[in-house]
Design a protein around this motif. Structure first.
Motif, PDB file in Angstrom:
ATOM      1  N   UNK A  55      15.282 -31.797 -22.669  1.00  0.00           N
ATOM      2  CA  UNK A  55      15.146 -32.294 -21.298  1.00  0.00           C
ATOM      3  C   UNK A  55      15.671 -31.233 -20.343  1.00  0.00           C
ATOM      4  N   UNK A  56      14.759 -30.680 -19.553  1.00  0.00           N
ATOM      5  CA  UNK A  56      15.109 -29.622 -18.595  1.00  0.00           C
ATOM      6  C   UNK A  56      15.358 -30.233 -17.223  1.00  0.00           C
ATOM      7  N   UNK A  57      16.384 -29.792 -16.554  1.00  0.00           N
ATOM      8  CA  UNK A  57      16.582 -30.189 -15.159  1.00  0.00           C
ATOM      9  C   UNK A  57      17.411 -29.135 -14.448  1.00  0.00           C
ATOM     10  N   UNK A  58      17.445 -29.216 -13.138  1.00  0.00           N
ATOM     11  CA  UNK A  58      18.086 -28.172 -12.356  1.00  0.00           C
ATOM     12  C   UNK A  58      19.504 -28.506 -11.956  1.00  0.00           C
ATOM     13  N   UNK A  59      20.134 -27.552 -11.269  1.00  0.00           N
ATOM     14  CA  UNK A  59      21.492 -27.791 -10.788  1.00  0.00           C
ATOM     15  C   UNK A  59      21.500 -28.912  -9.750  1.00  0.00           C
ATOM     16  N   UNK A  60      20.381 -29.127  -9.073  1.00  0.00           N
ATOM     17  CA  UNK A  60      20.298 -30.230  -8.124  1.00  0.00           C
ATOM     18  C   UNK A  60      20.270 -31.573  -8.824  1.00  0.00           C
ATOM     19  N   UNK A  61      19.368 -31.707  -9.800  1.00  0.00           N
ATOM     20  CA  UNK A  61      19.257 -32.957 -10.549  1.00  0.00           C
ATOM     21  C   UNK A  61      20.555 -33.294 -11.264  1.00  0.00           C
ATOM     22  N   UNK A  62      21.331 -32.278 -11.591  1.00  0.00           N
ATOM     23  CA  UNK A  62      22.562 -32.494 -12.354  1.00  0.00           C
ATOM     24  C   UNK A  62      23.561 -33.371 -11.603  1.00  0.00           C
ATOM     25  N   UNK A  63      23.314 -33.609 -10.322  1.00  0.00           N
ATOM     26  CA  UNK A  63      24.213 -34.492  -9.576  1.00  0.00           C
ATOM     27  C   UNK A  63      23.706 -35.924  -9.466  1.00  0.00           C
ATOM     28  N   UNK A  64      22.589 -36.213 -10.086  1.00  0.00           N
ATOM     29  CA  UNK A  64      22.062 -37.584 -10.057  1.00  0.00           C
ATOM     30  C   UNK A  64      22.833 -38.464 -11.031  1.00  0.00           C
ATOM     31  N   UNK A  65      23.010 -39.728 -10.647  1.00  0.00           N
ATOM     32  CA  UNK A  65      23.780 -40.659 -11.473  1.00  0.00           C
ATOM     33  C   UNK A  65      23.182 -40.909 -12.837  1.00  0.00           C
ATOM     34  N   UNK A  66      21.842 -41.015 -12.902  1.00  0.00           N
ATOM     35  CA  UNK A  66      21.237 -41.365 -14.193  1.00  0.00           C
ATOM     36  C   UNK A  66      21.444 -40.274 -15.239  1.00  0.00           C
ATOM     37  N   UNK A  67      21.752 -39.057 -14.794  1.00  0.00           N
ATOM     38  CA  UNK A  67      22.032 -37.988 -15.750  1.00  0.00           C
ATOM     39  C   UNK A  67      23.244 -38.388 -16.605  1.00  0.00           C
ATOM     40  N   UNK A  68      24.252 -38.949 -15.952  1.00  0.00           N
ATOM     41  CA  UNK A  68      25.490 -39.287 -16.674  1.00  0.00           C
ATOM     42  C   UNK A  68      25.340 -40.572 -17.469  1.00  0.00           C
ATOM     43  N   UNK A  69      24.509 -41.476 -16.996  1.00  0.00           N
ATOM     44  CA  UNK A  69      24.174 -42.653 -17.801  1.00  0.00           C
ATOM     45  C   UNK A  69      23.495 -42.193 -19.095  1.00  0.00           C
ATOM     46  N   UNK A  70      22.629 -41.200 -18.944  1.00  0.00           N
ATOM     47  CA  UNK A  70      21.895 -40.705 -20.114  1.00  0.00           C
ATOM     48  C   UNK A  70      22.822 -39.922 -21.048  1.00  0.00           C
ATOM     49  N   UNK A  71      23.705 -39.102 -20.473  1.00  0.00           N
ATOM     50  CA  UNK A  71      24.688 -38.384 -21.304  1.00  0.00           C
ATOM     51  C   UNK A  71      25.478 -39.386 -22.144  1.00  0.00           C
ATOM     52  N   UNK A  72      25.930 -40.444 -21.495  1.00  0.00           N
ATOM     53  CA  UNK A  72      26.762 -41.437 -22.172  1.00  0.00           C
ATOM     54  C   UNK A  72      26.037 -42.057 -23.365  1.00  0.00           C
ATOM     55  N   UNK A 118      20.816 -21.817  -8.911  1.00  0.00           N
ATOM     56  CA  UNK A 118      21.761 -21.637  -7.811  1.00  0.00           C
ATOM     57  C   UNK A 118      21.427 -22.351  -6.510  1.00  0.00           C
ATOM     58  N   UNK A 119      20.195 -22.861  -6.407  1.00  0.00           N
ATOM     59  CA  UNK A 119      19.857 -23.566  -5.170  1.00  0.00           C
ATOM     60  C   UNK A 119      19.081 -24.836  -5.478  1.00  0.00           C
ATOM     61  N   UNK A 120      19.594 -25.957  -4.984  1.00  0.00           N
ATOM     62  CA  UNK A 120      18.840 -27.205  -5.024  1.00  0.00           C
ATOM     63  C   UNK A 120      18.089 -27.266  -3.708  1.00  0.00           C
ATOM     64  N   UNK A 121      16.812 -26.917  -3.757  1.00  0.00           N
ATOM     65  CA  UNK A 121      16.050 -26.656  -2.553  1.00  0.00           C
ATOM     66  C   UNK A 121      16.809 -25.629  -1.719  1.00  0.00           C
ATOM     67  N   UNK A 122      17.428 -26.002  -0.609  1.00  0.00           N
ATOM     68  CA  UNK A 122      18.110 -24.999   0.211  1.00  0.00           C
ATOM     69  C   UNK A 122      19.626 -25.064   0.115  1.00  0.00           C
ATOM     70  N   UNK A 123      20.139 -25.902  -0.817  1.00  0.00           N
ATOM     71  CA  UNK A 123      21.583 -26.096  -0.888  1.00  0.00           C
ATOM     72  C   UNK A 123      22.147 -25.370  -2.096  1.00  0.00           C
ATOM     73  N   UNK A 124      23.046 -24.425  -1.844  1.00  0.00           N
ATOM     74  CA  UNK A 124      23.609 -23.664  -2.958  1.00  0.00           C
ATOM     75  C   UNK A 124      24.533 -24.568  -3.773  1.00  0.00           C
ATOM     76  N   UNK A 125      24.741 -24.210  -5.025  1.00  0.00           N
ATOM     77  CA  UNK A 125      25.554 -25.070  -5.911  1.00  0.00           C
ATOM     78  C   UNK A 125      26.945 -25.284  -5.338  1.00  0.00           C
ATOM     79  N   UNK A 126      27.483 -24.283  -4.689  1.00  0.00           N
ATOM     80  CA  UNK A 126      28.845 -24.434  -4.162  1.00  0.00           C
ATOM     81  C   UNK A 126      28.925 -25.489  -3.065  1.00  0.00           C
ATOM     82  N   UNK A 127      27.833 -25.693  -2.382  1.00  0.00           N
ATOM     83  CA  UNK A 127      27.828 -26.686  -1.310  1.00  0.00           C
ATOM     84  C   UNK A 127      27.520 -28.089  -1.817  1.00  0.00           C
ATOM     85  N   UNK A 128      27.047 -28.199  -3.067  1.00  0.00           N
ATOM     86  CA  UNK A 128      26.601 -29.512  -3.562  1.00  0.00           C
ATOM     87  C   UNK A 128      27.414 -30.033  -4.733  1.00  0.00           C
ATOM     88  N   UNK A 129      28.116 -29.148  -5.419  1.00  0.00           N
ATOM     89  CA  UNK A 129      28.713 -29.562  -6.683  1.00  0.00           C
ATOM     90  C   UNK A 129      30.223 -29.342  -6.703  1.00  0.00           C
TER      91      UNK A 129
END
Lengths: 466, 361
Positions: B177-194, B211-222
């Motif tokens: 399952x591939x996803x980006x640094x942006x998707x990594x902040x979605x809640x269902x990701x952690x439900x699925x990890x669990x 490094x960018x979720x659309x226009x937001x760098x990882x440092x600004x989002x994570x």
């Protein structure tokens, strides 16, 4: 510029009719709003109003002509000051007929295999015959809706190793409402799976498993909690077949109690029938009786599409007759006439049937014979059975516990208008849950829900009886 | 080395927001960097060809978008090619792939035909979804590619569900399952990890950190920018990988896939990568400097790295590169030609593929 008057359509389904009578003669002056002719179909007669002013230059279709196609020019009007004889001899510019203008000719309508109500209901609708659903000679036992649902799952799990059930408390606890009682003991922990409290996640896992061809039954403790998971139900389950050009089906059942129970407040009382019925790619089932619950759940599990199966906590404990046997199926998408009658049609589904049936009994005492229809499936909706009834009774009351705006009853009313407008002797009435979040207080909750009295009153109103 | 510097940055604890990150490299990153394996000449050639196909295909898609032949959204994978190619080099037939909307590269890497992918981009009947899906929605049951999903993060739960199916059937397959640094902040990701760890599902979570979720760098989002640690509270092992080096990707992928296949449960790979183009075609990418992009291209390009090794270590000559390039261009031009002239779907297709007919009981 002379103007053609075209043969109007009385309804979207009308393709031709009889030009019964001209009320104006050639040479007569015509004002907008004048009645110039009468047309007839086998259902009704309508007057043709002029929308333009001028002189009736020529009548193209004579009195008494049968089978005049909609949009055929029937007369020519010359505008004031125009040469009447020149207008009569041709060169008229077509003006849209008053009624037909908005309606595309049938040839331009997309060929739709889906039930686009108006197009698919024949002039004389045919009611689905549910009388042979119980196998002849089958032994009938009384059981609760809860037991019927459990048996349906158990039978289908015995029949197909790809069927499994997952959800909160479905296994060791034996089901929050004891619907999955005994399944863990019979099928083991790989096929009866307790999930954490994580609806969004396990709905997605269920859909992912279904995309590979497994047949999950995903239980929501209540459909209120499925709001957390609705993205996967709509975006992942319902749309993938279409988005994949037909490659990737999603054979999954989402089931659980839906709608109001008793005094559980606004966040545990929502009826989602209308929500899910809005979405192409889903089937939506909402049974009332135990036999329908069993036969429809078995069909849902065997269905290759995502099926939303809406149960009701209050109905779980009610008992009904159910035929014995593992092969008892009720087809998805077929309504059932549960009580014949001639005066008014009452159509409902799920727990709404308790009000519909109660009202029919009360009405009978006052000499009104109601025909009661249980839709059973909300999508695809068996509107033809409803239409067939309305063609007989000419009156309809639709009943649901859900909210009024954009509700299932709103849809029923619209579909009747599209397909059987000419048969109605009164506007379709509806009885619904009130347009408020469900209150907790006992008296307010009672007020928020429909009741038998409201259905009786609505039925009398459409029958013009006090 | 920019990659190393970035690793340091990514691995730094988020204790001093806004301040310069710690200089010392975290252990995980150092480990990932020091053990770069070697490829045989055949492996290098394979990786080169496959990555080049994605690169040229995406460049062509970009051109066709500009010509108005492709509509809607179109997210290009240029710069990230080593991730999916390295992963596929470690996977087996039957393993499943699922990803988000930046999906053309994954499809080509799964062996889907470039004609069918390009024709879907142009909305034609020969597309994988017969023109009904578009750039973000293509599938191939035959190639075990499960989409192509437009809801950010949905593919993580669905991918766990593919892993669940493998666990249910006990068929030895692994889902990726591939996803980006942006998707990594979605809640269902952690439900699925669990659930994946709870039930030991055979799934590898591949976080493509570009490094960018659309226009937001990882440092600004994570709050935690070391995505390999996102599974720590569930006990899921994770590692950061130089996602610009196909050899490092394959090495880590082999470890992760073996872990999942052997019944030990899920594994997280944070692929540190970079997209050269904007988020989608309509993104001017003003949130980052031209220098940053230029530096990545010049110093870390995944394809140039392989090309350099093929030249230096395997003595591949200019003629041989030209022959490979010509072949790839031929495939891509053929796909573009097909996708330009293939007819649109018939109007009657509007109402097909909504529901399947139930089998007769």
């Amino acid at each position: 510029m002379p103007i053609d008057i075209l043969m109007p359509a009385l309804s979207p389904t009308m393709e031709q009719g009889k030009l019964a009578k001209w009320l104006k003669a050639e040479g007569d002056k015509i004002k907008a709003g004048d009645i110039i002719a009468e047309i007839e179909t086998d259902k009704a007669t309508m007057e043709v109003e002029a929308v333009d002013e001028g002189v009736l230059a020529k009548i193209l279709i004579a009195d008494g002509t049968e089978n005049v196609a909609v949009n055929t020019p029937i007369a020519v009007i010359a505008a004031d000051g125009e040469d009447v004889s020149a207008a009569a001899s041709g060169g008229a510019k077509a003006a849209p007929a008053p009624q037909a203008a908005e309606v595309p000719p049938p040839a331009e309508m997309p060929a739709s295999p889906a039930p686009a109500a108006a197009a698919s209901v024949p002039a004389q609708a045919k009611s689905y015959d549910a009388s042979s659903e119980f196998p002849a000679g089958a032994e009938v036992v009384s059981m609760t809706v809860r037991e019927a649902l459990r048996d349906a799952m158990a039978e289908e799990m015995r029949r197909d190793a790809d069927v499994f059930v997952m959800g909160e408390e479905v296994a060791e606890y034996q089901g929050a409402y004891k619907v999955t009682q005994g399944l863990l003991q019979e099928f083991g922990a790989r096929r009866v799976i307790d999930t954490p409290i994580t609806e969004h996640g396990f709905a997605g896992i269920g859909v992912g498993a279904a995309l590979t061809g497994l047949r999950p039954i995903v239980e929501f403790m209540t459909f209120n909690f499925a709001m957390q998971a609705i993205d996967h139900i709509i975006n992942s389950a319902a749309k993938t077949l279409y988005m994949s050009g037909g490659q990737m089906g999603c054979p999954i059942v989402f089931r659980g109690p839906n709608g109001a129970a008793a005094r559980v407040g606004a966040q545990h009382s929502h009826d989602y029938a209308a929500w899910y019925s809005n979405v192409p790619g889903l089937k939506v089932v909402m049974p009332y009786s135990a036999s329908d619950a069993k036969g429809l759940l078995k069909s849902a599990i065997r269905d290759p599409n995502p099926v939303i199966f809406l149960e009701n906590e209050i109905l779980y404990g009610r008992s009904f007759d159910v035929p014995k046997g593992d092969d008892f199926l009720i087809p998805i998408g077929k309504a059932k006439v549960v009580r014949p009658g001639s005066d008014v049609t009452i159509v409902s589904f799920g727990i709404g049937m308790t009000y519909a049936l109660g009202a029919a009994e009360a009405l009978a005492k006052e000499g009104i014979e109601a025909e009661v229809i249980d839709l059973r499936t909300i999508r695809p909706m068996d509107i033809e059975t409803v239409i067939a009834s309305v063609q007989k009774t000419n009156r309809c009351v639709a009943v649901e516990e859900g909210f009024p705006q954009s509700g299932v009853t709103a849809e029923i009313g619209m579909k009747i208008m599209e397909a059987a407008f000419d048969y109605l002797d009164a506007p379709v009435a509806r009885v619904t849950g009130k347009d408020v979040p469900m209150p907790y207080a006992a008296n307010l909750e009672k007020l928020a829900l429909p009741n038998i009295g409201e259905v009786v009153a609505a039925a009398k109103a459409v029958c013009y009886r006090a | 080395m920019a990659i190393a510097a970035r690793k340091t940055k990514a691995g730094a604890p988020a204790k001093a927001a806004g301040k310069a990150p710690a200089k010392s490299a975290p252990k995980g990153a150092a480990k990932a960097l020091s053990n770069v394996p070697t490829f045989t000449k055949e492996e290098e050639l394979h990786a080169y060809r496959e990555m080049l196909l994605i690169r040229r295909f995406e460049e062509k898609a970009g051109q066709m978008y500009g010509m108005g032949l492709i509509g809607g959204f179109c997210h290009l994978y240029i710069g990230q090619e080593a991730v999916v190619i390295g992963m596929q080099m470690a996977s087996k037939d039957g393993d499943q792939v699922i990803t988000g909307y930046r999906d053309h590269g994954h499809m080509l890497a799964c062996g889907m035909e470039s004609r069918g992918v390009m024709a879907e981009l142009t909305g034609r009947r020969g597309g994988y979804s017969h023109g009904k899906g578009g750039s973000m929605h293509m599938f191939s049951r035959e190639k075990n590619f499960y989409g192509g999903h437009g809801i950010v993060g949905a593919q993580v739960s669905l991918g766990a569900g593919l892993g669940f199916a493998n666990w249910y059937r006990q068929d030895g397959r692994v889902s990726m399952a591939y996803f980006g640094d942006g998707a990594a902040n979605q809640g269902q990701v952690y439900e699925s990890f669990n659930m994946a760890q709870l039930w030991k599902l055979p799934v590898v979570f591949v976080i493509e950190n570009n490094r960018y979720a659309m226009g937001t760098s990882v440092n600004r989002a994570s709050a935690q920018t070391d995505f390999s640690k996102r599974g720590v509270s569930f006990g899921i092992p994770g590692e950061q990988v130089d996602g610009m080096d196909v050899r490092a990707v394959r090495e880590a992928a082999s470890r992760a896939i073996e872990h999942a296949r052997s019944g030990k449960g899920p594994y997280i790979l944070e692929m540190q990568t970079y997209r050269y183009r904007g988020h989608s075609m309509s993104d001017p990418a003003k949130y980052r400097s031209k220098d940053e992009v230029q530096r990545m291209r010049e110093e870390h390009d995944p394809i140039e790295q392989v090309r350099g090794r093929l030249t230096r270590e395997h003595k591949l000559g200019e003629d041989e590169f030209k022959a490979i390039d010509a072949k790839v261009r031929e495939i891509v031009n053929d796909a573009a030609e097909f996708a330009t002239h293939d007819p649109e779907p018939d109007a009657s297709e509007l109402y097909t593929d909504i529901l399947l007919e139930p089998a007769q009981a």
